[in-house]
Design a protein around this motif. Structure first.
Motif, PDB file in Angstrom:
ATOM      1  N   ASP A 165       0.823  -1.216   0.000  1.00 35.82           N
ATOM      2  CA  ASP A 165       0.000   0.000   0.000  1.00 35.82           C
ATOM      3  C   ASP A 165       0.856   1.264   0.000  1.00 35.82           C
ATOM      4  O   ASP A 165       0.431   2.304  -0.511  1.00 35.82           O
ATOM      5  CB  ASP A 165      -0.934   0.012   1.214  1.00 35.82           C
ATOM      6  N   ASP A 166       2.047   1.177   0.591  1.00 38.37           N
ATOM      7  CA  ASP A 166       2.948   2.331   0.633  1.00 38.37           C
ATOM      8  C   ASP A 166       3.934   2.345  -0.532  1.00 38.37           C
ATOM      9  O   ASP A 166       4.749   3.267  -0.645  1.00 38.37           O
ATOM     10  CB  ASP A 166       3.738   2.329   1.947  1.00 38.37           C
ATOM     11  N   MET A 167       3.889   1.307  -1.368  1.00 36.96           N
ATOM     12  CA  MET A 167       4.802   1.195  -2.516  1.00 36.96           C
ATOM     13  C   MET A 167       6.255   1.241  -2.046  1.00 36.96           C
ATOM     14  O   MET A 167       7.078   2.000  -2.540  1.00 36.96           O
ATOM     15  CB  MET A 167       4.508   2.280  -3.558  1.00 36.96           C
ATOM     16  N   GLN A 168       6.561   0.370  -1.075  1.00 34.43           N
ATOM     17  CA  GLN A 168       7.899   0.281  -0.503  1.00 34.43           C
ATOM     18  C   GLN A 168       8.244  -1.183  -0.264  1.00 34.43           C
ATOM     19  O   GLN A 168       7.366  -2.041  -0.144  1.00 34.43           O
ATOM     20  CB  GLN A 168       7.972   1.032   0.831  1.00 34.43           C
ATOM     21  N   VAL A 169       9.545  -1.453  -0.153  1.00 31.81           N
ATOM     22  CA  VAL A 169       9.997  -2.807   0.124  1.00 31.81           C
ATOM     23  C   VAL A 169      11.298  -2.741   0.917  1.00 31.81           C
ATOM     24  O   VAL A 169      12.096  -1.823   0.735  1.00 31.81           O
ATOM     25  CB  VAL A 169      10.201  -3.607  -1.187  1.00 31.81           C
ATOM     26  N   ARG A 192      10.484   5.032   6.816  1.00 34.80           N
ATOM     27  CA  ARG A 192       9.525   4.768   5.744  1.00 34.80           C
ATOM     28  C   ARG A 192       8.664   5.987   5.439  1.00 34.80           C
ATOM     29  O   ARG A 192       7.817   5.942   4.543  1.00 34.80           O
ATOM     30  CB  ARG A 192       8.665   3.568   6.097  1.00 34.80           C
ATOM     31  N   ALA A 193       8.872   7.070   6.166  1.00 33.98           N
ATOM     32  CA  ALA A 193       8.143   8.304   5.880  1.00 33.98           C
ATOM     33  C   ALA A 193       8.660   8.933   4.592  1.00 33.98           C
ATOM     34  O   ALA A 193       9.832   8.821   4.260  1.00 33.98           O
ATOM     35  CB  ALA A 193       8.303   9.288   7.033  1.00 33.98           C
ATOM     36  N   ILE A 241      26.391  -1.962   4.195  1.00 37.59           N
ATOM     37  CA  ILE A 241      24.931  -1.943   4.094  1.00 37.59           C
ATOM     38  C   ILE A 241      24.403  -3.368   4.256  1.00 37.59           C
ATOM     39  O   ILE A 241      24.828  -4.278   3.539  1.00 37.59           O
ATOM     40  CB  ILE A 241      24.491  -1.356   2.748  1.00 37.59           C
ATOM     41  N   THR A 242      23.472  -3.546   5.202  1.00 37.43           N
ATOM     42  CA  THR A 242      22.909  -4.880   5.442  1.00 37.43           C
ATOM     43  C   THR A 242      21.410  -4.955   5.176  1.00 37.43           C
ATOM     44  O   THR A 242      20.823  -6.041   5.227  1.00 37.43           O
ATOM     45  CB  THR A 242      23.187  -5.325   6.888  1.00 37.43           C
ATOM     46  N   GLU A 243      20.785  -3.808   4.908  1.00 37.00           N
ATOM     47  CA  GLU A 243      19.366  -3.808   4.551  1.00 37.00           C
ATOM     48  C   GLU A 243      19.037  -2.471   3.893  1.00 37.00           C
ATOM     49  O   GLU A 243      19.626  -1.439   4.221  1.00 37.00           O
ATOM     50  CB  GLU A 243      18.481  -4.013   5.773  1.00 37.00           C
ATOM     51  N   LEU A 244      18.088  -2.502   2.942  1.00 40.86           N
ATOM     52  CA  LEU A 244      17.661  -1.290   2.252  1.00 40.86           C
ATOM     53  C   LEU A 244      16.146  -1.202   2.247  1.00 40.86           C
ATOM     54  O   LEU A 244      15.460  -2.214   2.045  1.00 40.86           O
ATOM     55  CB  LEU A 244      18.141  -1.267   0.795  1.00 40.86           C
ATOM     56  N   THR A 245      15.625  -0.010   2.467  1.00 42.46           N
ATOM     57  CA  THR A 245      14.204   0.275   2.254  1.00 42.46           C
ATOM     58  C   THR A 245      14.098   1.075   0.969  1.00 42.46           C
ATOM     59  O   THR A 245      14.662   2.170   0.854  1.00 42.46           O
ATOM     60  CB  THR A 245      13.604   1.067   3.417  1.00 42.46           C
ATOM     61  N   LEU A 246      13.379   0.513  -0.008  1.00 44.02           N
ATOM     62  CA  LEU A 246      13.353   1.077  -1.353  1.00 44.02           C
ATOM     63  C   LEU A 246      11.970   1.595  -1.712  1.00 44.02           C
ATOM     64  O   LEU A 246      10.950   1.026  -1.300  1.00 44.02           O
ATOM     65  CB  LEU A 246      13.756   0.015  -2.377  1.00 44.02           C
TER      66      LEU A 246
END
Length: 466
Positions: A102-106, A179-180, A203-208
Motif C-alpha cells: 500500500d505504501d509502494m515500498q519494500v 519509511r516516511a 549496508i545490510t538492509e535497504l528500504t526502497l
C-alpha cells in the motif's frame, strides 16, 4: 600470514562460510575492466546483520581491512582488496524482508539483485526502476549511488532509497532514514552512505521506493546523420518537457558493433533509443511529439518496438553493449569511463571526445544516458600494447578534465573506486578533505575499503599505531 589471529576468530564464527581457498580468493580479486587482480586474504559469506557486526568487531580488533562484494560488476576497481584483508561477499543475504504494497515500498537485503526483486514484485503491479544494465546487487547499487537507462524518468538510487541498515567499522548497527516520505530530523545519513563505496559502513538492509508498472509502454530507435543532430535532439526534447522513461544514445561505431554481434541491420550512424511510460493517452501524445522533433532534426529510420518482445530485444541489446564491444575485438580489455556535463554542453563534449579517440588511433565507441548529460566511452585495448594503454589513459584524462571545465563531474554512475580517485581533489577542492574527516570519524583505523574515495589514510593510521 599477517591476519592469522583474525582468521582464527572468523573461522570460529562462520565455520565453512569463511573461505581461504586460492580459487575463491582469485575470483574475488578480479574486476570487469583493466585493473590488476588483487585477491583478498580470505572471503566471508555472512548470513545476518548480527554476523556482519561480529565480523567487523573482529576485524577492528585485529586491524584487518574489509571490502564488501556484491556481484563484482563495478567498473572502477571498487571491490578490489588492494591492501589485502577480508572480502565480505554479501550474496547469501539476498532476501526480500518485507513488502509494504500500500505504501509502494519494500525492505530487502543487500545481496538481492534488481532483476530478482522485480521478478518477485511481478504480481504486485509494482517495480523497482533503477536499471544500470548489469544485474547488480541492490547493496552494491546503493554503495555506488547507481543510475542507468531509466534515470531520466525515475531518478537514481539517491531518489529511490528511503532508508538503510548499516554496520559501522566497530560493529555498531545503525538505521538511517525511515519509511516516511520526508523528514527534517537531523543529518541525512542515508544520503551520506549512498555512494560511499563501502568506505563508511557495510549496508545490510535497504528500504526502497517502488513505482507502479506503467499502463502503456512505447519504445523506438531512430538514426541521425551526425552526432551533433542526435544530441541536439535530446536537448530539444528535454526543453520541450516531453516526459521520457529512457533516452539513450549510441554512436555509429556502436551501431556497427550491434549489427555484427546481434544480427541487426541498423544504419551505421548515431542513434537514439527512446521509451515512454504512462497511460495509453499520455504515451501516444508524448510519442507523437517526440516523432515531430526527430523529423525536424533530420532523424530517419524511425522504428517503433511495438511488442513487449521487440522492446525486450531493444534494451537487451543496449544493456549488452559492453560485452558486445569486448567480443567485437577478441582478446581485448576495456577501459571504460563516463562523465556528465550540463545538457547545454553535451553535444560539444561528445563531439570533442569522438575527435580525441580518433586522433589517438583507438577503437572506442561512445554511448550513454544522454537524457541526463551522462555518456560513456568503451576504449577497447590490446592487453599487451602498453602504448595503446597509455593513449587510452590520456583520452580518459581529457574526458574528465573536459567535464570539470564544463561544470560537470568526472563520473555519473561508475563511481570513483581507484580509477577516478586522482580527480577527487580537482572536482571537490577543500570538500575532499571534509570527506576524509568524515571517514576518519567513522572509521579511524581505516579498515573499510582502504585506498578508495578519500585521501589515503593508510600510512597515517599505521604510523599512529606504532
Amino acid at each position: 600470514m599477517a591476519y592469522d589471529a583474525a582468521l582464527d576468530a572468523l573461522k570460529s564464527l562462520l565455520g565453512d562460510r569463511l573461505s581461504l581457498t586460492q580459487a575463491d580468493r582469485d575470483l574475488h580479486g578480479q574486476n570487469e575492466t583493466w585493473f590488476a587482480p588483487a585477491p583478498p586474504d580470505a572471503v566471508a559469506y555472512p548470513a545476518t546483520t548480527e554476523e556482519v557486526s561480529q565480523i567487523m568487531k573482529i576485524c577492528t580488533a585485529h586491524r584487518m581491512p574489509v571490502v564488501a562484494w556484491g556481484t563484482g560488476t563495478s567498473l572502477e576497481g571498487h571491490a578490489l582488496a588492494i591492501h589485502g584483508g577480508l572480502c565480505l561477499d554479501m550474496s547469501r543475504m539476498d532476501k526480500l524482508v518485507e513488502l509494504y504494497q500500500d505504501d509502494m515500498q519494500v525492505r530487502v537485503q543487500p545481496g538481492m539483485t534488481r532483476e530478482v526483486l522485480n521478478t518477485e514484485l511481478r504480481a504486485t503491479g509494482l517495480f523497482f526502476p533503477v536499471d544500470p544494465g548489469a544485474n547488480a546487487s541492490l547493496g552494491g547499487m546503493a554503495s555506488t549511488r547507481a543510475s542507468g537507462t531509466t534515470t531520466v524518468g525515475y531518478g537514481t538510487m539517491k531518489d529511490n532509497v528511503m532508508g538503510l541498515e548499516v554496520v559501522l567499522a566497530d560493529g555498531t548497527i545503525i538505521r538511517t532514514g525511515s519509511r516516511a516520505r520526508k523528514s527534517s530530523a537531523g543529518y541525512d545519513l542515508t544520503a551520506l552512505m549512498l555512494g560511499s563505496e563501502g568506505t563508511l559502513g557495510i549496508i545490510t538492509e535497504l528500504t526502497l521506493k517502488l513505482h507502479g508498472q506503467p499502463e502503456a509502454v512505447s519504445s523506438a530507435v531512430c538514426a541521425f546523420d551526425t552526432l551533433h543532430a542526435a544530441v541536439e535532439t535530446v536537448q530539444m526534447v528535454i526543453q520541450m518537457g516531453i516526459r521520457m522513461a529512457r533516452i539513450e544514445f549510441v554512436d555509429a561505431m556502436t551501431a556497427q558493433i550491434f549489427n555484427k554481434m546481434n544480427g541487426t541491420d541498423l544504419p551505421e550512424k548515431p542513434h537514439l533509443m527512446i521509451e515512454f511510460h504512462g497511460s495509453e493517452a499520455m504515451v501516444a501524445e508524448q510519442s507523437e511529439r517526440f516523432g515531430e522533433v526527430v523529423t525536424e532534426m533530420g532523424g530517419a529510420n524511425f522504428d517503433w518496438a511495438t511488442t513487449a518482445e521487440d522492446r525486450t530485444r531493444l534494451w537487451r541489446m543496449r544493456h549488452g553493449a559492453y560485452p558486445a564491444c569486448i567480443a567485437y575485438r577478441p582478446g581485448c580489455m576495456g577501459l571504460v569511463t563516463d562523465i556528465v556535463v550540463p545538457i547545454s554542453r553535451l553535444a560539444e563534449a561528445v563531439e570533442d571526445t569522438r575527435r580525441d579517440i580518433d586522433a589517438a588511433g583507438l577503437v572506442g565507441p561512445i554511448l550513454g544516458h544522454v537524457g541526463d548529460g551522462n555518456f560513456h566511452s568503451v576504449l577497447m585495448l590490446d592487453r599487451n600494447d602498453k602504448d595503446e594503454f597509455k593513449r587510452a589513459k590520456e583520452v580518459a584524462a581529457k574526458m574528465s578534465e573536459r567535464a570539470l571545465s564544463m561544470g560537470g563531474t568526472v563520473t555519473g554512475e561508475h563511481g570513483i573506486g581507484m580509477g577516478k580517485l586522482a580527480y577527487m581533489e580537482a572536482e571537490h577542492g577543500a570538500a575532499w578533505q571534509v570527506m576524509g574527516a568524515i571517514k576518519q570519524a567513522l572509521d579511524p583505523l581505516n579498515i573499510l575499503n582502504p585506498g578508495k574515495m578519500v585521501p589515503d589514510q593508510t600510512k597515517a593510521v599505521r604510523e599512529a599505531a606504532e
